[in-house]
Motif scaffolding. Structure first.
Motif, PDB file in Angstrom:
ATOM      1  N   LEU A 422       0.828  -1.204   0.000  1.00 44.03           N
ATOM      2  CA  LEU A 422       0.000   0.000   0.000  1.00 44.03           C
ATOM      3  C   LEU A 422       0.865   1.257   0.000  1.00 44.03           C
ATOM      4  O   LEU A 422       0.550   2.243  -0.670  1.00 44.03           O
ATOM      5  N   CYS A 423       1.950   1.238   0.754  1.00 46.59           N
ATOM      6  CA  CYS A 423       2.866   2.386   0.762  1.00 46.59           C
ATOM      7  C   CYS A 423       3.415   2.648  -0.635  1.00 46.59           C
ATOM      8  O   CYS A 423       3.440   3.783  -1.118  1.00 46.59           O
ATOM      9  N   ALA A 424       3.871   1.573  -1.284  1.00 44.40           N
ATOM     10  CA  ALA A 424       4.505   1.715  -2.596  1.00 44.40           C
ATOM     11  C   ALA A 424       3.531   2.224  -3.655  1.00 44.40           C
ATOM     12  O   ALA A 424       3.907   2.995  -4.542  1.00 44.40           O
ATOM     13  N   HIS A 425       2.277   1.799  -3.560  1.00 42.76           N
ATOM     14  CA  HIS A 425       1.303   2.128  -4.608  1.00 42.76           C
ATOM     15  C   HIS A 425       0.385   3.284  -4.232  1.00 42.76           C
ATOM     16  O   HIS A 425      -0.575   3.566  -4.955  1.00 42.76           O
ATOM     17  N   ASN A 426       0.676   3.964  -3.154  1.00 43.84           N
ATOM     18  CA  ASN A 426      -0.229   5.018  -2.692  1.00 43.84           C
ATOM     19  C   ASN A 426      -0.389   6.144  -3.708  1.00 43.84           C
ATOM     20  O   ASN A 426      -1.459   6.724  -3.844  1.00 43.84           O
ATOM     21  N   LEU A 427       0.675   6.457  -4.450  1.00 40.20           N
ATOM     22  CA  LEU A 427       0.637   7.564  -5.406  1.00 40.20           C
ATOM     23  C   LEU A 427       0.409   7.101  -6.840  1.00 40.20           C
ATOM     24  O   LEU A 427       0.442   7.909  -7.768  1.00 40.20           O
ATOM     25  N   SER A 428       0.180   5.812  -7.035  1.00 38.51           N
ATOM     26  CA  SER A 428       0.029   5.271  -8.388  1.00 38.51           C
ATOM     27  C   SER A 428      -1.443   5.179  -8.787  1.00 38.51           C
ATOM     28  O   SER A 428      -2.306   4.892  -7.955  1.00 38.51           O
TER      29      SER A 428
END
Length: 688
Positions: A422-428
Motif C-alpha cells: 500500500l505504501c509503494a502504490h499510494n501515489l500510483s
C-alpha cells in the motif's frame, strides 16, 4: 485558429487549389480546408487579405461565420426548368408542326437566347479560366464544344450541350451541398444555445460564453454544450454522440457529464466544469474536421488522375475530329460530331466529388459508432489490415484486477506484505495499484512517502518512513539485486521488498473483456492475424492467449514491444500483403502505436497514447474496433464501385462516340447521370 464556413465551393480541385495558395500566403501560420465539410480553419494575421485572395482565386467562393441552409427549389431551379420546358416544346413544334421549319431563322434566334441565358455561368467561368490560362476547365471545354457544334450547323445539339450541362451542374452542386449538410449534421451536431441560470431567471446565451462555475439547465432532448458536473441527485443521458453507446447512461450527483450527452427525461441542472473549447464534444469535432486533411492514397490518386484525364480525352477528341477527314477523306461534320460526343465525357467530376464525400461519410459513420479516425488514409489502411497486435491489460482485458492471494516470505505476515504494498502504490493510478487499494481499504495506515518513481515495464520504487520499498515484477527485483527464490511464479504477481529484503508477493488476476473472444474470432475469419504483446509474465499471458486462440509474447518492456512489433510488421511486409495495426492504452504503448500503420488507442487510455494514435475508440470497446474495420471495408467497396462505374460509363461513351453510335444528347445525360449516381452511392457510406 479561426473557423469559417465556405459558400459556393463545389469543386474538389478548386478546394485543393485554394488550400495550396493559402498555405503559401504571407502571414498564414496554419490552414486546414475541408471540402467534405465546407469548412476553413486558419491561423493568420489578416483575415481580410485571405478573403481577398480567395476572391481572386474563385470569385464565387466566400467565407461566413454561420452555416447556411441549402434549398433545392430556388430561382435557379425554376429558371432552368422553364428553359428546358421551352427548349423541348420548341423542338416538338419545329419537328412535328407542319410549316414550322419555314421559320427556321426565328427558331435559331430563340434557341440562341436559351443558350445565352442558360450558359451565363459557364461563360463567366470560362472567362475566368482563360484569364488564369487554365484551358482544361470544364466551363472552357463545354463552351468550346457548343461553339464547335454551332460551326457544323448542329444548332439543337449546341443548345442542348449548354442547357443540359448547366442543368446537370445545378443538380450536382445541390446534391453535393445536400451531402455536405448531411455529413455536417452527423459530425458537427452541436447545440447553439445554452440556458444559463441567473438568480431566479434563465438566460439563453451562446455556449462559447459559458465560464467554469456557471450553472445551466438542460431540457429533455437537448445536447450538453460543455463538460459539466451534475447538480441533481440523479439523471439519465444518451451518450451515443461521444461513446457510440446507444443505451442510456445513468449519473448521480456530482458526477462528471461530458459535452455531447443528450438529456433524457425532465429538465436537469448542471455546473460548467470546462469551457466550450476545451470540452469533449469540441475535441471530437476538431478531430473529425481535421481528418479530412489527411487524404487516402485513393483520394490522392484520383486528384492526380483528374489532372491528366481531361487533357488526354480532349486530345483524343481533337484527333477523332481531324484524322479521319484528313487521312481517309471522311466528312468533317460527321467526325466533329463524334468528337463532341467524346468531349462530353472529358470532365472527371463523378470521381473527384464522390471519392472524398464517400471517405468522409465513412469517417462519420465510424465516429457515430464510437471510433474517431484522424484521417481518411487511416480508414483506407483499416480496410487493408493483415495483422493486429494487442496490448493485454486494459485492451483485451478489463484492466480491473482482483487480489487473489498473498504469499509472504518466511518471517513475514500477509499484513506485512500488504502494509508496504500500500505504501509503494499510494501515489500510483495503475489498475494494479487501484486493486490493492480497493481490496484493502479497511487497512488503516498513514503514508509518509518522500520519494516515488514509476519504472516503465517494471514497477515502482518508493521511500516511505525512510524505508525503500520496491514493488513490481520479477525483473525489478533483479534490477535492484534483491535476493529471492520466486522467479517462476505462475500468474500476475507483485513482488514486494523493503530495504533490499524480500517480503513476498501478491497474486492478482484480470478478466477478459466480454466481447474479446468473439471479436478476435471474427477478425481471424476476416483473414486478420491477431497477436498479443504484453509486459506481464508468461503464465497470465498464456492463459489469456489460450482463451483467445492467438499468438502471444510476454514479459516485454516498452522497447521490447517496439522491437517485436517491428519484426511482425516486417513479416507482413515481406509477404507483400496488407497493413499492420497496434491496439493499446498505456504510456508504455505510445512508441509501438507510433510504429504501426494504424495506431489504435482505447478511449480510457493515457493522453500520450491518444496523441500517438491514429484511431481512438471512445467507448473502450473491441466491438467498436471490429465495426470500424467493417465500415472501412464497405467504404472501400463503395469508393471502388464509383471509380469503376464512372470510368466504365465514360469509356463506353468514348467508344460509342468513336463509332458514331451515340449522340451528344445521350453523352450529356450520361455524364450528368454518372456524377449524380456516384454521389448518391457515396452517401451510402454515412449509413454503414
Amino acid at each position: 485558429m479561426q473557423t469559417f464556413f465556405i459558400k459556393n465551393l463545389d469543386c474538389a480541385s478548386c478546394a485543393a487549389k485554394i488550400e495550396k495558395e493559402l498555405k503559401n500566403a504571407p502571414g498564414v501560420r496554419e490552414v486546414k480546408l475541408s471540402f467534405a465539410l465546407n469548412t476553413l480553419q486558419i491561423d493568420c494575421d489578416d483575415i481580410e487579405s485571405i478573403k481577398a485572395l480567395i476572391a481572386r482565386l474563385e470569385p464565387d467562393v466566400t467565407l461566413s461565420e454561420k452555416k447556411e441552409k441549402t434549398y433545392f427549389f430556388n430561382s435557379q431551379f425554376f429558371l432552368l426548368l422553364g428553359l428546358v420546358a421551352l427548349f423541348l416544346t420548341s423542338l416538338w413544334v419545329f419537328h412535328y408542326i407542319e410549316g414550322a421549319q419555314n421559320y427556321e431563322v426565328f427558331f435559331h434566334i430563340f434557341w440562341v437566347g436559351i443558350y445565352l441565358v442558360s450558359g451565363r455561368n459557364v461563360f463567366l467561368g470560362a472567362l475566368r479560366s482563360f484569364k488564369k490560362k487554365e484551358f482544361f476547365d470544364e466551363n472552357v471545354l463545354m463552351l468550346s464544344a457548343s461553339i464547335a457544334a454551332f460551326c457544323i450547323g448542329a444548332w439543337e445539339e449546341a443548345v442542348s450541350i449548354m442547357l443540359f450541362f448547366s442543368a446537370g451542374e445545378y443538380l450536382q452542386d445541390v446534391s453535393v451541398k445536400k451531402s455536405k449538410d448531411t455529413i455536417n449534421a452527423a459530425t458537427l451536431d452541436q447545440t447553439t444555445i445554452a440556458h444559463k441560470i441567473e438568480g431566479a431567471q434563465v438566460e439563453d446565451i451562446d455556449p462559447k460564453e459559458l465560464k467554469v462555475g456557471d450553472e445551466i439547465v438542460l431540457y429533455a432532448g437537448e445536447m450538453l454544450p460543455c463538460d459539466s458536473t451534475l447538480l441533481e441527485s440523479s439523471a439519465s443521458f444518451n451518450c451515443a454522440a461521444i461513446s457510440g453507446e446507444s443505451l442510456p447512461c445513468d449519473f448521480s450527483k456530482d458526477s462528471e457529464v461530458l459535452s455531447g450527452s443528450i438529456a433524457l427525461g425532465s429538465a436537469i441542472k448542471l455546473r460548467i466544469l470546462r469551457p466550450f473549447e476545451k470540452s469533449q464534444i469540441a475535441k471530437i469535432t476538431e478531430l473529425i474536421t481535421n481528418a479530412s486533411s489527411q487524404k487516402s492514397y485513393t483520394e490522392n490518386f484520383i486528384t492526380t488522375f483528374a489532372r491528366y484525364y481531361t487533357p488526354i480525352v480532349l486530345a483524343l477528341a481533337v484527333l477523332i475530329a481531324i484524322i479521319p477527314p484528313l487521312v481517309f477523306g471522311e466528312s468533317f461534320e460527321e467526325w466533329i460530331h463524334r468528337a463532341l460526343v467524346v468531349l462530353m465525357v472529358s470532365c472527371p467530376c463523378a470521381l473527384v466529388v464522390s471519392v472524398p464525400i464517400g471517405y468522409f461519410g465513412g469517417l462519420s459513420a465510424a465516429s457515430k459508432n464510437g471510433a474517431l479516425l484522424k484521417g481518411s488514409n487511416y480508414l483506407e489502411a483499416l480496410s487493408k489490415l493483415s495483422l493486429i497486435a494487442f496490448d493485454k491489460t486494459g485492451t483485451l482485458t478489463k484492466g480491473v484486477f482482483k487480489v487473489i492471494d498473498i504469499f509472504p516470505a518466511q518471517g513475514y505476515s500477509k499484513n506485512d506484505v500488504l502494509h508496504y504494498a500500500l505504501c509503494a502504490h499510494n501515489l500510483s493510478n495503475h489498475p494494479i495499484a487501484q486493486s490493492i487499494k480497493s481490496a484493502y481499504e479497511e487497512l488503516s495506515h498513514t503514508h509518509h512517502v518522500s520519494e516515488y518513481e514509476e519504472l516503465s515495464g517494471l514497477g515502482v520504487r518508493a521511500v516511505c518512513d525512510n524505508h525503500e520499498i520496491i514493488a513490481g515484477n520479477d525483473k525489478i527485483l533483479h534490477k535492484f539485486d534483491i535476493l529471492h527464490n520466486t522467479c517462476h511464479v505462475e500468474g500476475s504477481v507483485i513482488h514486494i521488498s523493503v530495504d533490499k529484503s524480500y517480503l513476498g508477493y501478491i497474486l492478482i488476476a484480470d478478466e477478459l473483456k466480454n466481447d474479446a473472444i468473439e471479436v478476435l474470432h471474427e477478425l481471424k475469419n476476416m483473414g486478420i492475424e491477431c497477436v498479443m504483446l504484453s509486459g506481464d509474465g508468461k503464465y497470465p499471458c498464456e492463459v489469456v492467449a489460450k482463451k483467445l486462440g492467438c499468438e502471444y509474447y510476454h514479459s516485454l518492456l516498452p522497447q521490447d514491444k517496439s522491437r517485436i512489433f517491428s519484426e511482425l510488421k516486417a513479416r507482413v511486409q515481406n509477404k507483400g500483403k496488407g497493413k499492420v495495426a497496434f491496439v493499446g492504452d498505456g504510456i508504455n504503448d505510445a512508441p509501438t502505436l507510433a510504429l504501426a500503420d494504424v495506431g489504435i488507442a482505447m478511449g480510457g487510455g493515457s493522453d500520450i497514447s491518444h496523441q500517438n494514435a491514429d484511431v481512438i475508440l471512445l467507448n473502450d470497446s473491441l466491438g467498436t474496433l471490429l465495426k470500424s474495420i467493417k465500415i472501412a471495408k464497405k467504404t472501400k467497396i463503395i469508393i471502388y464501385q464509383n471509380i469503376i462505374f464512372a470510368l466504365a460509363v465514360k469509356g463506353a461513351f468514348i467508344v460509342l462516340g468513336l463509332f458514331g453510335l451515340a449522340n451528344i444528347w445521350e453523352a450529356v445525360f450520361g455524364d450528368v447521370g454518372v456524377a449524380l449516381i456516384a454521389l448518391a452511392n457515396a452517401m451510402r457510406c454515412l449509413k454503414l
